[in-house]
Scaffold this motif. Structure first.
Motif, mmCIF file in Angstrom:
data_model
loop_
_atom_site.group_PDB
_atom_site.id
_atom_site.type_symbol
_atom_site.label_atom_id
_atom_site.label_comp_id
_atom_site.label_asym_id
_atom_site.label_seq_id
_atom_site.Cartn_x
_atom_site.Cartn_y
_atom_site.Cartn_z
ATOM 1 N N ASN A 27 41.198 -0.599 27.819
ATOM 2 C CA ASN A 27 42.064 -1.726 28.168
ATOM 3 C C ASN A 27 42.701 -2.324 26.918
ATOM 4 O O ASN A 27 43.895 -2.633 26.905
ATOM 5 C CB ASN A 27 41.256 -2.782 28.930
ATOM 6 N N LEU A 56 37.885 -2.330 36.314
ATOM 7 C CA LEU A 56 38.247 -3.607 36.948
ATOM 8 C C LEU A 56 37.543 -4.779 36.264
ATOM 9 O O LEU A 56 38.150 -5.828 36.043
ATOM 10 C CB LEU A 56 37.907 -3.580 38.439
ATOM 11 N N LYS A 59 39.165 -5.329 32.812
ATOM 12 C CA LYS A 59 40.496 -5.931 32.928
ATOM 13 C C LYS A 59 40.447 -7.322 33.544
ATOM 14 O O LYS A 59 41.455 -8.010 33.592
ATOM 15 C CB LYS A 59 41.396 -5.031 33.793
ATOM 16 N N SER A 61 40.162 -8.004 36.667
ATOM 17 C CA SER A 61 41.088 -7.945 37.797
ATOM 18 C C SER A 61 40.478 -8.563 39.048
ATOM 19 O O SER A 61 39.298 -8.388 39.333
ATOM 20 C CB SER A 61 41.448 -6.483 38.109
ATOM 21 N N GLN A 65 44.720 -8.147 42.659
ATOM 22 C CA GLN A 65 45.338 -7.316 41.631
ATOM 23 C C GLN A 65 44.986 -5.842 41.856
ATOM 24 O O GLN A 65 45.818 -4.965 41.680
ATOM 25 C CB GLN A 65 44.890 -7.764 40.234
ATOM 26 N N TYR A 66 43.738 -5.602 42.246
ATOM 27 C CA TYR A 66 43.304 -4.222 42.525
ATOM 28 C C TYR A 66 44.138 -3.635 43.664
ATOM 29 O O TYR A 66 44.657 -2.521 43.550
ATOM 30 C CB TYR A 66 41.815 -4.209 42.867
ATOM 31 N N ALA A 70 46.546 -2.618 40.124
ATOM 32 C CA ALA A 70 46.093 -2.917 38.767
ATOM 33 C C ALA A 70 45.621 -1.672 38.015
ATOM 34 O O ALA A 70 45.606 -1.662 36.797
ATOM 35 C CB ALA A 70 44.969 -3.954 38.799
#
Length: 129
Positions: A27, A56, A59, A61, A65-66, A70
Protein backbone atom coordinates in the motif's frame (compact mmCIF):
# COMPACT_ATOMS: atom_id res chain seq x y z
CA UNK A 1 7.03 -19.25 27.14
CA UNK A 2 6.37 -22.05 24.67
CA UNK A 3 3.14 -20.51 23.36
CA UNK A 4 4.52 -17.00 22.81
CA UNK A 5 8.07 -17.90 21.77
CA UNK A 6 8.45 -21.38 20.27
CA UNK A 7 4.92 -22.14 19.12
CA UNK A 8 4.57 -18.95 17.10
CA UNK A 9 7.78 -19.79 15.20
CA UNK A 10 6.73 -23.38 14.58
CA UNK A 11 3.24 -22.39 13.48
CA UNK A 12 3.91 -19.34 11.29
CA UNK A 13 1.43 -20.37 8.58
CA UNK A 14 -1.33 -20.57 11.19
CA UNK A 15 -0.48 -17.10 12.50
CA UNK A 16 -0.19 -15.73 8.92
CA UNK A 17 3.04 -14.03 9.91
CA UNK A 18 4.09 -11.17 7.67
CA UNK A 19 0.82 -10.74 5.78
CA UNK A 20 -0.14 -7.42 7.35
CA UNK A 21 3.43 -6.13 6.98
CA UNK A 22 3.50 -7.12 3.28
CA UNK A 23 0.08 -5.56 2.64
CA UNK A 24 1.09 -2.36 4.44
CA UNK A 25 4.31 -2.14 2.44
CA UNK A 26 2.49 -2.75 -0.88
CA UNK A 27 0.00 0.00 0.00
CA UNK A 28 2.82 2.41 0.85
CA UNK A 29 4.69 1.60 -2.37
CA UNK A 30 1.50 2.16 -4.35
CA UNK A 31 1.41 5.70 -2.97
CA UNK A 32 5.15 6.23 -3.62
CA UNK A 33 4.93 5.27 -7.29
CA UNK A 34 2.90 8.24 -8.50
CA UNK A 35 2.59 10.40 -11.58
CA UNK A 36 4.16 8.85 -14.66
CA UNK A 37 5.53 6.04 -12.44
CA UNK A 38 2.06 5.02 -11.24
CA UNK A 39 1.41 1.32 -10.72
CA UNK A 40 -1.33 -0.26 -12.79
CA UNK A 41 -1.31 -3.57 -10.91
CA UNK A 42 -0.16 -5.10 -7.63
CA UNK A 43 0.30 -8.85 -8.04
CA UNK A 44 -0.01 -10.33 -4.55
CA UNK A 45 0.44 -13.96 -3.54
CA UNK A 46 -2.39 -15.88 -1.91
CA UNK A 47 0.03 -18.65 -0.99
CA UNK A 48 -0.76 -18.39 2.72
CA UNK A 49 -4.51 -17.77 2.73
CA UNK A 50 -6.83 -14.83 2.06
CA UNK A 51 -4.60 -11.80 1.39
CA UNK A 52 -7.39 -9.42 0.49
CA UNK A 53 -8.39 -9.25 4.18
CA UNK A 54 -4.92 -7.97 5.10
CA UNK A 55 -4.86 -5.53 2.18
CA UNK A 56 -8.21 -4.11 3.29
CA UNK A 57 -6.86 -3.71 6.83
CA UNK A 58 -3.63 -2.10 5.58
CA UNK A 59 -5.59 0.33 3.39
CA UNK A 60 -8.08 0.97 6.21
CA UNK A 61 -10.88 0.40 3.72
CA UNK A 62 -14.52 0.42 4.73
CA UNK A 63 -17.02 -2.14 3.43
CA UNK A 64 -18.35 0.56 1.11
CA UNK A 65 -14.89 1.20 -0.33
CA UNK A 66 -14.38 -2.55 -0.77
CA UNK A 67 -17.68 -2.86 -2.67
CA UNK A 68 -16.74 0.22 -4.69
CA UNK A 69 -13.51 -1.31 -6.00
CA UNK A 70 -10.88 -0.43 -3.39
CA UNK A 71 -8.90 -3.50 -4.48
CA UNK A 72 -9.25 -3.01 -8.24
CA UNK A 73 -5.49 -2.55 -8.61
CA UNK A 74 -4.76 -5.86 -6.86
CA UNK A 75 -4.53 -9.29 -8.44
CA UNK A 76 -4.38 -12.18 -5.97
CA UNK A 77 -2.92 -15.46 -7.20
CA UNK A 78 -1.02 -18.53 -6.06
CA UNK A 79 0.89 -18.70 -9.35
CA UNK A 80 3.65 -16.09 -9.34
CA UNK A 81 6.84 -16.71 -11.28
CA UNK A 82 9.89 -14.85 -12.60
CA UNK A 83 7.94 -14.13 -15.81
CA UNK A 84 5.61 -11.86 -13.85
CA UNK A 85 8.50 -9.48 -13.26
CA UNK A 86 8.29 -8.51 -16.95
CA UNK A 87 4.77 -7.13 -16.55
CA UNK A 88 4.82 -3.37 -16.99
CA UNK A 89 3.79 -1.11 -14.11
CA UNK A 90 3.30 -4.12 -11.80
CA UNK A 91 4.52 -4.47 -8.22
CA UNK A 92 4.99 -8.16 -7.35
CA UNK A 93 4.58 -9.49 -3.80
CA UNK A 94 5.64 -13.15 -3.94
CA UNK A 95 5.66 -15.86 -1.27
CA UNK A 96 8.17 -18.58 -0.50
CA UNK A 97 7.02 -21.04 -3.17
CA UNK A 98 7.14 -18.64 -6.12
CA UNK A 99 9.71 -19.73 -8.69
CA UNK A 100 11.78 -16.59 -9.01
CA UNK A 101 15.04 -18.41 -9.82
CA UNK A 102 17.97 -16.05 -9.27
CA UNK A 103 15.91 -12.84 -9.23
CA UNK A 104 16.87 -10.78 -6.18
CA UNK A 105 13.94 -9.04 -4.48
CA UNK A 106 14.01 -5.32 -3.78
CA UNK A 107 12.62 -5.98 -0.29
CA UNK A 108 11.88 -8.96 1.92
CA UNK A 109 9.55 -9.49 4.84
CA UNK A 110 10.57 -12.12 7.37
CA UNK A 111 8.58 -14.17 9.81
CA UNK A 112 9.05 -14.79 13.53
CA UNK A 113 11.57 -17.58 12.83
CA UNK A 114 13.63 -15.26 10.63
CA UNK A 115 12.78 -16.95 7.34
CA UNK A 116 11.67 -14.91 4.33
CA UNK A 117 7.87 -14.98 4.04
CA UNK A 118 7.39 -12.37 1.29
CA UNK A 119 9.60 -11.07 -1.51
CA UNK A 120 8.72 -7.70 -3.04
CA UNK A 121 9.84 -6.81 -6.56
CA UNK A 122 9.50 -3.28 -7.91
CA UNK A 123 8.45 -2.82 -11.53
CA UNK A 124 11.63 -2.85 -13.57
CA UNK A 125 10.34 -0.01 -15.77
CA UNK A 126 9.98 2.33 -12.74
CA UNK A 127 12.36 4.31 -10.62
CA UNK A 128 11.38 4.56 -6.98
CA UNK A 129 11.29 8.09 -5.56
Amino acid sequence: WYYYHDYVKLSEPDFMTGYLEAATRANKLDKEFTGKNELSKILFTDEYGQPYIFVLLAKKSSPYQYQGGALSKYEFTSKISAGDLDRLDTLVVAGQKAEMFDKKPDETITGAAGDVRFRIYYPKNHAQK
